[in-house]
Design a protein around this motif. Structure first.
Motif, PDB file in Angstrom:
ATOM      1  N   VAL A   1       0.841  -1.203   0.000  1.00  0.00           N
ATOM      2  CA  VAL A   1       0.000   0.000   0.000  1.00  0.00           C
ATOM      3  C   VAL A   1       0.873   1.248   0.000  1.00  0.00           C
ATOM      4  CG1 VAL A   1      -1.592   1.353   1.431  1.00  0.00           C
ATOM      5  CG2 VAL A   1      -2.027  -1.085   1.024  1.00  0.00           C
ATOM      6  N   PHE A   2       1.920   1.274   0.813  1.00  0.00           N
ATOM      7  CA  PHE A   2       2.773   2.462   0.865  1.00  0.00           C
ATOM      8  C   PHE A   2       3.641   2.612  -0.375  1.00  0.00           C
ATOM      9  CE2 PHE A   2       1.414   2.952   5.155  1.00  0.00           C
ATOM     10  CZ  PHE A   2       1.454   4.326   5.328  1.00  0.00           C
ATOM     11  N   GLU A   3       4.009   1.501  -0.964  1.00  0.00           N
ATOM     12  CA  GLU A   3       4.761   1.585  -2.217  1.00  0.00           C
ATOM     13  C   GLU A   3       3.909   2.252  -3.293  1.00  0.00           C
ATOM     14  OE1 GLU A   3       6.587  -1.452  -5.533  1.00  0.00           O
ATOM     15  OE2 GLU A   3       6.482  -2.133  -3.453  1.00  0.00           O
ATOM     16  N   ILE A   4       2.674   1.849  -3.383  1.00  0.00           N
ATOM     17  CA  ILE A   4       1.754   2.451  -4.364  1.00  0.00           C
ATOM     18  C   ILE A   4       1.492   3.913  -4.009  1.00  0.00           C
ATOM     19  CG2 ILE A   4      -0.630   2.389  -5.197  1.00  0.00           C
ATOM     20  CD1 ILE A   4      -0.435  -0.705  -4.914  1.00  0.00           C
ATOM     21  N   LEU A   5       1.290   4.173  -2.727  1.00  0.00           N
ATOM     22  CA  LEU A   5       1.006   5.536  -2.275  1.00  0.00           C
ATOM     23  C   LEU A   5       2.155   6.481  -2.600  1.00  0.00           C
ATOM     24  CD1 LEU A   5      -1.030   7.313  -0.740  1.00  0.00           C
ATOM     25  CD2 LEU A   5       0.190   6.711   1.348  1.00  0.00           C
ATOM     26  N   CYS A   6       3.375   6.020  -2.410  1.00  0.00           N
ATOM     27  CA  CYS A   6       4.537   6.883  -2.684  1.00  0.00           C
ATOM     28  C   CYS A   6       4.714   7.154  -4.175  1.00  0.00           C
ATOM     29  CB  CYS A   6       5.805   6.255  -2.115  1.00  0.00           C
ATOM     30  SG  CYS A   6       5.858   6.330  -0.314  1.00  0.00           S
ATOM     31  N   LYS A   7       4.260   6.229  -5.008  1.00  0.00           N
ATOM     32  CA  LYS A   7       4.384   6.416  -6.459  1.00  0.00           C
ATOM     33  C   LYS A   7       3.284   7.326  -7.000  1.00  0.00           C
ATOM     34  CE  LYS A   7       6.632   2.010  -7.389  1.00  0.00           C
ATOM     35  NZ  LYS A   7       6.477   0.680  -8.006  1.00  0.00           N
TER      36      LYS A   7
ATOM     37  N   ALA B   1      -7.747  12.333   6.013  1.00  0.00           N
ATOM     38  CA  ALA B   1      -8.104  11.828   4.686  1.00  0.00           C
ATOM     39  C   ALA B   1      -7.077  10.794   4.219  1.00  0.00           C
ATOM     40  CB  ALA B   1      -8.206  12.975   3.684  1.00  0.00           C
ATOM     41  N   LEU B   2      -5.819  11.086   4.474  1.00  0.00           N
ATOM     42  CA  LEU B   2      -4.758  10.160   4.097  1.00  0.00           C
ATOM     43  C   LEU B   2      -4.868   8.859   4.897  1.00  0.00           C
ATOM     44  CD1 LEU B   2      -2.199   9.430   2.546  1.00  0.00           C
ATOM     45  CD2 LEU B   2      -0.877  10.675   4.275  1.00  0.00           C
ATOM     46  N   LEU B   3      -5.099   8.956   6.199  1.00  0.00           N
ATOM     47  CA  LEU B   3      -5.257   7.764   7.038  1.00  0.00           C
ATOM     48  C   LEU B   3      -6.459   6.927   6.588  1.00  0.00           C
ATOM     49  CD1 LEU B   3      -4.477   9.166  10.599  1.00  0.00           C
ATOM     50  CD2 LEU B   3      -3.116   7.549   9.269  1.00  0.00           C
ATOM     51  N   LYS B   4      -7.547   7.605   6.291  1.00  0.00           N
ATOM     52  CA  LYS B   4      -8.750   6.911   5.812  1.00  0.00           C
ATOM     53  C   LYS B   4      -8.438   6.162   4.509  1.00  0.00           C
ATOM     54  CE  LYS B   4     -13.589   7.696   4.740  1.00  0.00           C
ATOM     55  NZ  LYS B   4     -14.666   8.664   4.622  1.00  0.00           N
ATOM     56  N   TYR B   5      -7.717   6.821   3.616  1.00  0.00           N
ATOM     57  CA  TYR B   5      -7.328   6.202   2.347  1.00  0.00           C
ATOM     58  C   TYR B   5      -6.449   4.970   2.592  1.00  0.00           C
ATOM     59  CZ  TYR B   5      -4.902   5.524  -2.081  1.00  0.00           C
ATOM     60  OH  TYR B   5      -4.368   4.970  -3.216  1.00  0.00           O
TER      61      TYR B   5
ATOM     62  N   ILE C   1      -5.588  -0.873   2.784  1.00  0.00           N
ATOM     63  CA  ILE C   1      -5.173  -2.086   3.503  1.00  0.00           C
ATOM     64  C   ILE C   1      -6.336  -3.065   3.582  1.00  0.00           C
ATOM     65  CG2 ILE C   1      -4.493  -2.984   5.768  1.00  0.00           C
ATOM     66  CD1 ILE C   1      -2.846  -0.376   6.131  1.00  0.00           C
ATOM     67  N   TYR C   2      -7.514  -2.555   3.882  1.00  0.00           N
ATOM     68  CA  TYR C   2      -8.710  -3.413   3.955  1.00  0.00           C
ATOM     69  C   TYR C   2      -8.969  -4.104   2.613  1.00  0.00           C
ATOM     70  CZ  TYR C   2     -13.586  -4.787   4.329  1.00  0.00           C
ATOM     71  OH  TYR C   2     -14.750  -5.509   4.304  1.00  0.00           O
ATOM     72  N   ASN C   3      -8.926  -3.332   1.534  1.00  0.00           N
ATOM     73  CA  ASN C   3      -9.174  -3.900   0.199  1.00  0.00           C
ATOM     74  C   ASN C   3      -8.121  -4.948  -0.160  1.00  0.00           C
ATOM     75  OD1 ASN C   3     -11.456  -2.344  -0.150  1.00  0.00           O
ATOM     76  ND2 ASN C   3     -10.398  -0.734  -1.260  1.00  0.00           N
ATOM     77  N   ARG C   4      -6.863  -4.662   0.144  1.00  0.00           N
ATOM     78  CA  ARG C   4      -5.795  -5.638  -0.122  1.00  0.00           C
ATOM     79  C   ARG C   4      -5.998  -6.903   0.700  1.00  0.00           C
ATOM     80  NH1 ARG C   4      -1.033  -5.006  -3.433  1.00  0.00           N
ATOM     81  NH2 ARG C   4      -1.497  -3.098  -4.536  1.00  0.00           N
ATOM     82  N   GLY C   5      -6.402  -6.733   1.948  1.00  0.00           N
ATOM     83  CA  GLY C   5      -6.655  -7.885   2.817  1.00  0.00           C
ATOM     84  C   GLY C   5      -7.790  -8.750   2.285  1.00  0.00           C
ATOM     85  N   ILE C   6      -8.864  -8.116   1.868  1.00  0.00           N
ATOM     86  CA  ILE C   6     -10.003  -8.851   1.300  1.00  0.00           C
ATOM     87  C   ILE C   6      -9.584  -9.556   0.018  1.00  0.00           C
ATOM     88  CG2 ILE C   6     -12.306  -8.600   0.288  1.00  0.00           C
ATOM     89  CD1 ILE C   6     -12.209  -8.352   3.360  1.00  0.00           C
ATOM     90  N   ASP C   7      -8.808  -8.881  -0.811  1.00  0.00           N
ATOM     91  CA  ASP C   7      -8.306  -9.528  -2.040  1.00  0.00           C
ATOM     92  C   ASP C   7      -7.485 -10.769  -1.711  1.00  0.00           C
ATOM     93  OD1 ASP C   7      -9.506  -7.601  -3.588  1.00  0.00           O
ATOM     94  OD2 ASP C   7      -7.658  -6.465  -3.978  1.00  0.00           O
TER      95      ASP C   7
END
Length: 179
Positions: free
Chosen positions: A49-55, A65-69, A74-80
């Motif tokens: 998630v942070f790798e994508i966020l930094c890019k 807003a950033l924390l919510k994002y 993380i939730y979406n990645r976990g569900i995936d």
């Protein structure tokens, strides 16, 4: 870049992804581990998630807003990951079932052929008249009256001979079929 200045010269604390990462990393990992049930997967999800966020070049209005994002990502990645595990698990179960069927079916074929041979031998060992009546009854599917008429016997005699043949076969096969 610890602070940025607005037009009114007020200090506003900056919230870069790197700073948020350092500050909240244990919370993010804990949340991801709770979702996935795995420490390794939890850490990997947070890193991804942070790798994508930094890019990304997205600008967030506030730290909230950033924390919510981040939590939503993380939730979406976990569900995936959970869904992927379920798909893999179902696939593995299907493969194992298929392998079982492939391995078991030849054994059933062998056992069926062996049983047919035993039944055939036992039918051949019946007395001639009894064998003839039994074959007409079960292979040729004739009724008792049809057999009695064609052989000139009473229906009761045909019934008795069929009963005798069935008892003889049952006794012979009981040791193979009942365990």
């Amino acid at each position: 870049m610890e602070a940025i200045h607005t037009q009114k010269n007020q200090r506003v604390e900056s919230f870069t992804p790197e700073k948020i990462y350092r500050q909240y990393y244990p919370n993010f990992v804990s949340f991801a581990c709770y979702l996935t049930g795995s420490n390794l997967h939890g850490e990997d999800i947070v890193q991804d998630v942070f790798e994508i966020l930094c890019k990304q070049s997205s600008v967030f209005v506030s730290e909230q807003a950033l924390l919510k994002y981040i939590y939503r990502a993380i939730y979406n990645r976990g569900i995936d990951l959970i869904r992927h595990r379920q798909i893999c698990s179902r696939y593995e179960e299907n493969i194992l079932e298929e392998e079982k069927r492939k391995n078991i079916l030849p054994i059933y074929d062998i056992l069926y052929k062996e049983l047919r041979t035993m039944v055939k031998k036992r039918i051949e060992a019946l007395p001639p008249r009894c064998r003839e009546i039994f074959i007409r009854k079960y292979r040729e599917e004739q009724s008792n009256p049809e057999i009695s008429e064609s052989l000139g016997l009473s229906v009761k005699t045909v019934e008795n001979q069929v009963f005798i043949a069935r008892v003889a076969l049952r006794k012979y096969l009981d040791t193979y079929l009942c365990s």
